[in-house]
Write an enzyme that holds these catalytic residues in place. Structure first.
Site, PDB file in Angstrom:
ATOM      1  N   HIS A  41      24.285  10.886 -19.635  1.00 49.16           N
ATOM      2  CA  HIS A  41      24.490   9.392 -18.596  1.00 49.16           C
ATOM      3  C   HIS A  41      26.181   8.878 -18.476  1.00 49.16           C
ATOM      4  O   HIS A  41      26.585   9.428 -19.128  1.00 49.16           O
ATOM      5  CB  HIS A  41      24.192   8.740 -20.282  1.00 49.16           C
ATOM      6  CG  HIS A  41      24.202   8.730 -21.224  1.00 49.16           C
ATOM      7  ND1 HIS A  41      24.279  10.140 -22.137  1.00 49.16           N
ATOM      8  CD2 HIS A  41      25.424   8.223 -22.257  1.00 49.16           C
ATOM      9  CE1 HIS A  41      24.801   9.671 -23.431  1.00 49.16           C
ATOM     10  NE2 HIS A  41      25.613   8.541 -23.258  1.00 49.16           N
ATOM     11  N   ILE A  43      22.583  -0.410 -27.040  1.00 44.39           N
ATOM     12  CA  ILE A  43      22.232  -1.537 -27.943  1.00 44.39           C
ATOM     13  C   ILE A  43      23.355  -1.337 -28.942  1.00 44.39           C
ATOM     14  O   ILE A  43      23.165  -2.095 -30.107  1.00 44.39           O
ATOM     15  CB  ILE A  43      20.908  -0.701 -28.845  1.00 44.39           C
ATOM     16  CG1 ILE A  43      20.696   0.981 -29.147  1.00 44.39           C
ATOM     17  CG2 ILE A  43      19.478  -0.144 -27.823  1.00 44.39           C
ATOM     18  CD1 ILE A  43      20.431   1.887 -30.822  1.00 44.39           C
TER      19      ILE A  43
END
Length: 116
Positions: free
Chosen positions: A101, A31
């Site tokens: 991640h 984002i």
């Protein structure tokens, strides 16, 4: 372990622009992208807060994240020019979500974007 925003994305409780999914890995656009292409790849079935928390029995997850990123890069035509994969571990390295991640960064020459 406290639930993270990534868990909510996996469960589809909050929206994300998902660009890759297989049995073990979910990939979605960051984002706050640090490059023209900035995709996060996360394990779907295990929540491991940091790379330091990874156990030997879970080492295969890192390989699955890397292979998913490489497959996505090839599918999107990014592999020929190159891409970067990055994993941050803890706050001082820039980790803000404590669910391991991998970042895939591409779309511009190295040096034209930061290491997220």
């Amino acid at each position: 372990m406290t639930d993270t925003i990534f868990g909510k994305i996996i469960r589809r409780e909050i929206p994300a622009n998902i660009v890759y999914e297989d049995e073990d890995v979910l990939g979605f656009q960051d984002i706050a992208p640090q490059a023209p292409v900035h995709v996060l790849f996360i394990p779907k079935n295990e929540v491991i807060p940091t790379l330091d928390d990874l156990q030997p029995s879970q080492a295969h997850l890192i390989g699955k994240l890397a292979l998913a990123a490489a497959e996505y890069a090839r599918q999107q035509g990014l592999a020929q020019n190159g891409y970067r994969i990055v994993m941050n571990c803890r706050e001082d390295a820039g980790q803000t979500v404590f669910h391991i991640h991998l970042h895939l960064l591409a779309g511009a020459p190295l040096g034209h974007f930061g290491a997220a």
